[in-house]
Design a protein around this motif. Structure first.
Motif, PDB file in Angstrom:
ATOM      1  N   GLU A 112      21.415  -0.202  20.036  1.00  0.00           N
ATOM      2  CA  GLU A 112      21.885   1.075  19.501  1.00  0.00           C
ATOM      3  C   GLU A 112      21.448   2.182  20.459  1.00  0.00           C
ATOM      4  O   GLU A 112      20.321   2.168  20.948  1.00  0.00           O
ATOM      5  N   ASP A 113      22.296   3.087  20.737  1.00  0.00           N
ATOM      6  CA  ASP A 113      22.020   4.252  21.603  1.00  0.00           C
ATOM      7  C   ASP A 113      21.737   3.892  23.064  1.00  0.00           C
ATOM      8  O   ASP A 113      21.354   4.746  23.849  1.00  0.00           O
ATOM      9  N   ALA A 114      21.873   2.614  23.440  1.00  0.00           N
ATOM     10  CA  ALA A 114      21.566   2.287  24.840  1.00  0.00           C
ATOM     11  C   ALA A 114      22.634   2.856  25.763  1.00  0.00           C
ATOM     12  O   ALA A 114      23.824   2.793  25.476  1.00  0.00           O
ATOM     13  N   ASP A 115      22.176   3.456  26.866  1.00  0.00           N
ATOM     14  CA  ASP A 115      23.108   3.910  27.894  1.00  0.00           C
ATOM     15  C   ASP A 115      23.447   2.764  28.837  1.00  0.00           C
ATOM     16  O   ASP A 115      24.538   2.668  29.373  1.00  0.00           O
ATOM     17  N   VAL A 116      22.408   1.945  29.060  1.00  0.00           N
ATOM     18  CA  VAL A 116      22.591   0.780  29.927  1.00  0.00           C
ATOM     19  C   VAL A 116      22.053  -0.437  29.187  1.00  0.00           C
ATOM     20  O   VAL A 116      21.000  -0.362  28.548  1.00  0.00           O
ATOM     21  N   VAL A 117      22.795  -1.528  29.259  1.00  0.00           N
ATOM     22  CA  VAL A 117      22.287  -2.769  28.675  1.00  0.00           C
ATOM     23  C   VAL A 117      22.104  -3.802  29.792  1.00  0.00           C
ATOM     24  O   VAL A 117      22.983  -3.981  30.636  1.00  0.00           O
ATOM     25  N   LEU A 118      20.921  -4.417  29.781  1.00  0.00           N
ATOM     26  CA  LEU A 118      20.651  -5.506  30.709  1.00  0.00           C
ATOM     27  C   LEU A 118      21.117  -6.795  30.049  1.00  0.00           C
ATOM     28  O   LEU A 118      20.797  -7.037  28.888  1.00  0.00           O
ATOM     29  N   VAL A 119      21.899  -7.592  30.766  1.00  0.00           N
ATOM     30  CA  VAL A 119      22.274  -8.901  30.247  1.00  0.00           C
ATOM     31  C   VAL A 119      21.624  -9.938  31.156  1.00  0.00           C
ATOM     32  O   VAL A 119      21.925 -10.000  32.345  1.00  0.00           O
ATOM     33  N   ALA A 120      20.705 -10.690  30.600  1.00  0.00           N
ATOM     34  CA  ALA A 120      19.957 -11.645  31.416  1.00  0.00           C
ATOM     35  C   ALA A 120      19.582 -12.859  30.588  1.00  0.00           C
ATOM     36  O   ALA A 120      19.507 -12.790  29.356  1.00  0.00           O
ATOM     37  N   TYR A 121      19.346 -13.966  31.284  1.00  0.00           N
ATOM     38  CA  TYR A 121      19.047 -15.247  30.621  1.00  0.00           C
ATOM     39  C   TYR A 121      17.995 -15.982  31.446  1.00  0.00           C
ATOM     40  O   TYR A 121      17.717 -15.627  32.595  1.00  0.00           O
ATOM     41  N   GLY A 122      17.419 -17.002  30.856  1.00  0.00           N
ATOM     42  CA  GLY A 122      16.415 -17.799  31.568  1.00  0.00           C
ATOM     43  C   GLY A 122      15.241 -16.946  32.002  1.00  0.00           C
ATOM     44  O   GLY A 122      14.875 -15.977  31.327  1.00  0.00           O
ATOM     45  N   SER A 123      14.651 -17.273  33.143  1.00  0.00           N
ATOM     46  CA  SER A 123      13.460 -16.526  33.562  1.00  0.00           C
ATOM     47  C   SER A 123      13.799 -15.094  33.948  1.00  0.00           C
ATOM     48  O   SER A 123      12.961 -14.204  33.834  1.00  0.00           O
ATOM     49  N   SER A 124      15.025 -14.832  34.392  1.00  0.00           N
ATOM     50  CA  SER A 124      15.404 -13.453  34.742  1.00  0.00           C
ATOM     51  C   SER A 124      15.344 -12.531  33.527  1.00  0.00           C
ATOM     52  O   SER A 124      15.159 -11.319  33.669  1.00  0.00           O
ATOM     53  N   ALA A 125      15.513 -13.098  32.352  1.00  0.00           N
ATOM     54  CA  ALA A 125      15.431 -12.289  31.133  1.00  0.00           C
ATOM     55  C   ALA A 125      14.011 -11.760  30.936  1.00  0.00           C
ATOM     56  O   ALA A 125      13.805 -10.693  30.338  1.00  0.00           O
ATOM     57  N   ARG A 126      13.033 -12.480  31.441  1.00  0.00           N
ATOM     58  CA  ARG A 126      11.643 -12.006  31.345  1.00  0.00           C
ATOM     59  C   ARG A 126      11.458 -10.778  32.235  1.00  0.00           C
ATOM     60  O   ARG A 126      10.806  -9.803  31.849  1.00  0.00           O
ATOM     61  N   SER A 127      12.027 -10.844  33.442  1.00  0.00           N
ATOM     62  CA  SER A 127      11.968  -9.690  34.345  1.00  0.00           C
ATOM     63  C   SER A 127      12.693  -8.505  33.712  1.00  0.00           C
ATOM     64  O   SER A 127      12.239  -7.365  33.793  1.00  0.00           O
ATOM     65  N   ALA A 128      13.829  -8.808  33.075  1.00  0.00           N
ATOM     66  CA  ALA A 128      14.623  -7.754  32.447  1.00  0.00           C
ATOM     67  C   ALA A 128      13.857  -7.105  31.294  1.00  0.00           C
ATOM     68  O   ALA A 128      13.886  -5.885  31.114  1.00  0.00           O
ATOM     69  N   LYS A 129      13.151  -7.910  30.513  1.00  0.00           N
ATOM     70  CA  LYS A 129      12.374  -7.357  29.392  1.00  0.00           C
ATOM     71  C   LYS A 129      11.263  -6.445  29.904  1.00  0.00           C
ATOM     72  O   LYS A 129      11.000  -5.385  29.328  1.00  0.00           O
ATOM     73  N   GLU A 130      10.614  -6.913  30.957  1.00  0.00           N
ATOM     74  CA  GLU A 130       9.542  -6.110  31.549  1.00  0.00           C
ATOM     75  C   GLU A 130      10.120  -4.787  32.057  1.00  0.00           C
ATOM     76  O   GLU A 130       9.561  -3.713  31.810  1.00  0.00           O
ATOM     77  N   ALA A 131      11.253  -4.857  32.709  1.00  0.00           N
ATOM     78  CA  ALA A 131      11.912  -3.647  33.230  1.00  0.00           C
ATOM     79  C   ALA A 131      12.274  -2.716  32.079  1.00  0.00           C
ATOM     80  O   ALA A 131      12.063  -1.496  32.148  1.00  0.00           O
ATOM     81  N   MET A 132      12.802  -3.293  31.008  1.00  0.00           N
ATOM     82  CA  MET A 132      13.192  -2.480  29.849  1.00  0.00           C
ATOM     83  C   MET A 132      11.969  -1.782  29.251  1.00  0.00           C
ATOM     84  O   MET A 132      12.040  -0.608  28.883  1.00  0.00           O
ATOM     85  N   ARG A 133      10.855  -2.518  29.183  1.00  0.00           N
ATOM     86  CA  ARG A 133       9.642  -1.931  28.616  1.00  0.00           C
ATOM     87  C   ARG A 133       9.218  -0.683  29.409  1.00  0.00           C
ATOM     88  O   ARG A 133       8.901   0.342  28.842  1.00  0.00           O
ATOM     89  N   TRP A 134       9.256  -0.799  30.729  1.00  0.00           N
ATOM     90  CA  TRP A 134       8.866   0.342  31.569  1.00  0.00           C
ATOM     91  C   TRP A 134       9.872   1.489  31.454  1.00  0.00           C
ATOM     92  O   TRP A 134       9.501   2.648  31.360  1.00  0.00           O
ATOM     93  N   LEU A 135      11.149   1.152  31.434  1.00  0.00           N
ATOM     94  CA  LEU A 135      12.185   2.194  31.343  1.00  0.00           C
ATOM     95  C   LEU A 135      12.132   2.900  29.992  1.00  0.00           C
ATOM     96  O   LEU A 135      12.264   4.128  29.914  1.00  0.00           O
TER      97      LEU A 135
END
Lengths: 273, 186, 375
Positions: free
Chosen positions: C271-294
């Motif tokens: 909801e309200d996201a301007d950008v959505v990261l779509v990721a799977y497998g281990s890259s999804a972990r990097s994406a989650k970390e990135a999302m947390r910082w952003l």
């Protein structure tokens, strides 16, 4: 014959697709008679095949039947037998199927001495695709892919599986159909990996190109060139020139793979290492 | 409070650093932290460069790799030369002086030099316990996990019959670490 | 609490055992070998069978053969081995034999980077074998998921009578983190259906209303034929166009008609996201970390993580595409799932790839930089 024919063939799948003069039907009849002699439980028996003319056998016989991929019949059969050792497992293969694309599986089924009986129909050619040479096409013989004669050396399949560890090795022919039945029975009774090479004929894709006009001529060739392994003992090399041996060629005792694995389970479950 | 340890154990294949990493991560989990352990390696199991990484945090750990370690163990010259350049002034570096002779390329203020492999040989008669001595030193210096947890984790992961030897190694490492820490503080 | 620090590959093997897998046929290959090693050790303890076959092709064949006797089966491989398994994987699709194929992805093509991670078999998992066919592909992001989703993979294979590809990557396969076994002890386990008619009435490939056939285990009195040739309801080969069309369509329908059951995903902050990261497998972990910082920097960034990669969660992506400035897709390949996301997004938004094929995982910083380029 009639009772075996009715009991072990899927009547609604006949007639078969094999060409006139093909030896496969005779091999399959020998198989059905062997099943009758063994009084085998059809529900507890799996028949596996690969790809090629030989592989169509599984369509016609009334068992649990598994028509697999080219060369891989023994690998599928190994899964079936290991997963449920109570099942009787027979495998039909052709010469190209078993010794070229499937050669590795043939070697390793032999090495494991897994309780499977393999019937290899050897017609010296890839028949289904129209007559290309196989590792069992004799040197010098013609095929669509050997238009000037086969340059490569050919395998002796029985020697190959013997060397790899099979514990029952036999060769029969379509001409010696009664003996072929006996060999299949003996192979099935061997608790281990059994190979029966059934020398057959392909008049359409092999005979025509190699100066054998029809099936009769080819079967006569089998009659004239096959020597029973016992008779051969009394013959000299000159007399055996150009001949091939038939009968029970080799038998050995060795631990059977699935039985050994069951022992391993027992040992591990008792806390052993 | 957000707390995160990025620990890199580096050396040579065969030193048991991956096992060391696993033990450290297990100890952290026993203490109630989140932990992940990963490694990177080439084709050789023995003799090549080896690196094990452990991240310990009181929050969920997503990205499992370490960019800049805040704690580095160097158990070969090659590993020291390669990884010491990444670490900052605030990082802790623990160097096995038995194997690393040229020291000084790192900027770390908290630099602990311990003859880890020699200590292992002296205490247990076996160089192969150097990884456990190193774990003791890390815990003695950083207190990243509790002594109880590291002992329990070591005992869980070593072969039966080697308990006494490994406890000796662990204690020797902890003692050496703690003593050095006190010397540096005073 | 009953926490154990375990490797992804080990967790996958233990998940398989918990799901009831009792046959493993495999061939050693880095970085998947630990799955085979655990199975070799554990299967005999529960009366199961392990075999190291002579090659990857044979191991795929052996698990299919074993499955036909009614056993739950699994094999594990990586890059080159996955290529070799393709023909028999297609065989299992057509003959509708349940099996799970674990592929711990490594750098390719060819021998590539045997000890380094990649996600470059995403398209191969769906299209690697010839012919149109359905497949289910699941991708775990944590060690715990290596356990729980292997159970799910086995369940889906048994339920839908189909191969399931369990698409891991080297990072997850070799990563160690804790699993709380108290949290995973009561997972649902699904067994394949048994015939509810007599052998005389039994028709092997005459699927019921659900479009899923019931294949009786060999040796139980139901004699039938299994073939890799296109076959009719009786299981025998046919070239009759209407029958061929009907059987091929049913094969696709049994998956396509059950997307809501098969497709699972995780989403955060959509909801309200301007950008959505779509990721799977281990890259999804990097994406989650990135999302947390952003998110900590007050950026409206969300995450969509497909757990089921194939069939692809098309509907969900379409919905996201209509609401955001961009979709950012980090993956350790040259942009494979990105193609599918672009297709699903149908031009509604920009789709930006963060791609890496150097054998290293994608870092959170690399994802953050890509997002900043859009915001």
């Amino acid at each position: 014959m009639n009772s075996a024919y009715e009991k072990y063939f899927r009547q609604d799948r006949l007639p078969h697709i094999w060409c006139p003069g093909c030896g496969n039907g005779i091999v399959l009849s020998a198989f059905a008679r062997a099943m009758e002699e063994l009084n085998i439980d059809q529900d507890k028996t799996v028949v596996v095949s690969g790809i090629g003319c030989s592989s169509r056998a599984t369509t016609y016989v009334d068992f649990n039947t598994l028509h697999t991929t080219h060369g891989r019949a023994l690998a599928f059969a190994t899964g079936v037998k290991l997963a449920n050792p109570e099942l009787n497992v027979f495998v039909f293969m052709g010469d190209g199927d078993s010794s070229a694309i499937g050669g590795n599986h043939l070697i390793h089924a032999s090495r494991r001495n897994i309780d499977i009986t393999a019937i290899i129909i050897d017609n010296n050619i890839y028949g289904m695709t129209g007559g290309q040479y196989s590792p069992l096409t004799p040197t010098g013989k013609k095929a669509t892919t050997a238009p000037y004669g086969m340059v490569e050396r050919n395998f002796d399949l029985c020697e190959l599986v013997k060397g790899a560890g099979a514990t029952f090795v036999a060769r029969g022919t379509v001409y010696h159909a009664k003996q072929l039945t006996d060999l299949i029975v003996a192979g099935a009774k061997n608790k281990g990996f059994s190979v029966i090479e059934a020398v057959s004929q392909c008049p359409i894709s092999y005979g025509r190109r190699n100066k054998m006009k029809n099936a009769l001529e080819m079967i006569n060739w089998q009659k004239e060139h096959a020597v029973n392994v016992k008779a051969a003992q009394k013959m000299n090399p000159e007399q055996l020139k150009d001949k091939f041996l038939i009968g029970e060629l080799y038998r050995a005792e060795a631990p059977e793979y699935t039985a050994e694995y069951d022992k391993l389970i027992e040992r591990v479950q008792k806390g052993g290492k | 409070m957000f707390e995160k340890w990025d620990i890199r154990l580096s050396g040579t294949g065969g030193q048991g650093l991956i096992l060391g990493g696993i033990i450290l991560a297990s100890a952290a989990v026993k203490d109630g932290f989140n932990a992940v352990q990963s490694q990177s390696y080439g084709p050789e199991a023995r003799g090549g460069a080896s690196k094990a990484e452990v991240i310990i945090s009181n929050q969920e750990i997503f990205y499992p790799k370490i960019a800049n370690a805040n704690t580095l163990l160097a158990m070969s010259q090659q590993a020291y030369d390669k990884y010491c350049v990444d670490i900052t002034e605030d990082a802790t570096i623990i160097i096995d002086s038995t194997l690393v002779k040229n020291i000084g390329a790192d900027k770390a203020k908290k630099r602990f030099i311990i003859p880890i492999t020699e200590l292992a040989k002296k205490e247990t008669g076996r160089e192969m316990t150097a990884n456990i001595v190193a774990l003791g030193a890390i815990v003695g210096i950083t207190k990243v996990v509790s002594e109880e947890a590291i002992k329990e984790a070591v005992l869980e992961r070593i072969p039966a019959g080697t308990e006494e030897m490994n406890m000796k190694a662990l204690n020797a490492g902890m003692k050496a670490g703690q003593e050095l820490l006190q010397t540096m503080a005073s | 609490m009953n926490k154990k620090v375990m490797q992804g590959n080990e967790a996958c093997a233990h998940g398989a055992l918990a799901a009831g897998v009792r046959f493993f046929g495999g061939y050693p290959i880095t970085p998947s070998t630990e799955v085979a090693e655990v199975m070799a050790k554990e299967l005999p303890k529960v009366g199961g069978k392990f075999i190291q076959m002579e090659d990857e092709i044979a191991s795929m064949a052996a698990v299919i053969g074993a499955s036909l006797t009614g056993k739950k089966v699994l094999t594990a491989t990586s890059g080159p081995g996955f290529s070799l398994k393709q023909e028999n994987l297609g065989y299992a699709c057509l003959t509708e034999v349940p099996c799970v194929v674990v592929n711990v992805q490594r750098g390719g093509p060819s021998t590539g980077l045997p000890t380094s991670p990649a996600q470059s078999d995403v398209m191969q998992a769906k299209w690697g074998t010839h012919g149109d066919h359905p497949i289910i592909v699941i991708s775990p992001s944590t060690v715990k998921e290596c356990y729980t989703l292997t159970v799910r993979a086995v369940n889906l294979a048994e339920k839908y009578m189909t191969p399931v590809v369990f698409l891991m990557d080297e990072v997850i396969g070799h990563l160690r983190e804790p699993i709380d076994f108290d949290e995973v002890k009561d997972l649902e386990v699904v067994d394949r259906k048994k015939p509810d008619v007599s052998p005389e009435e039994y028709v092997s490939y005459a699927a019921g209303e659900d479009g899923i056939p019931v294949l009786a285990p060999f040796g139980t009195g139901y004699r039938y034929h299994v073939t890799g040739l296109t076959h009719d309801e009786q299981g025998f080969s046919t070239m009759a166009p209407p029958v061929v069309a009907r059987m091929n369509q049913r094969l696709m329908d049994k998956i396509d008609n059950n997307l809501d059951d098969i497709i699972t995903f995780e989403s955060e902050n959509l909801e309200d996201a301007d950008v959505v990261l779509v990721a799977y497998g281990s890259s999804a972990r990097s994406a989650k970390e990135a999302m947390r910082w952003l998110n900590a920097a007050d950026q409206n960034v969300g995450l969509f993580r497909p757990i089921t990669i194939w069939p692809f969660p098309e509907k969900e992506i379409r919905k996201i595409a209509g609401n955001v400035k961009a979709i950012v897709v980090p993956e350790m390949n040259m942009g494979q799932l990105k193609l599918e996301i672009e297709r699903a997004a149908a031009g509604l938004t920009k789709v930006i790839g963060v791609n890496k094929v150097d054998g290293e995982p994608i870092t959170p910083e690399e994802i953050i930089n890509a997002v900043k380029g859009v915001l």
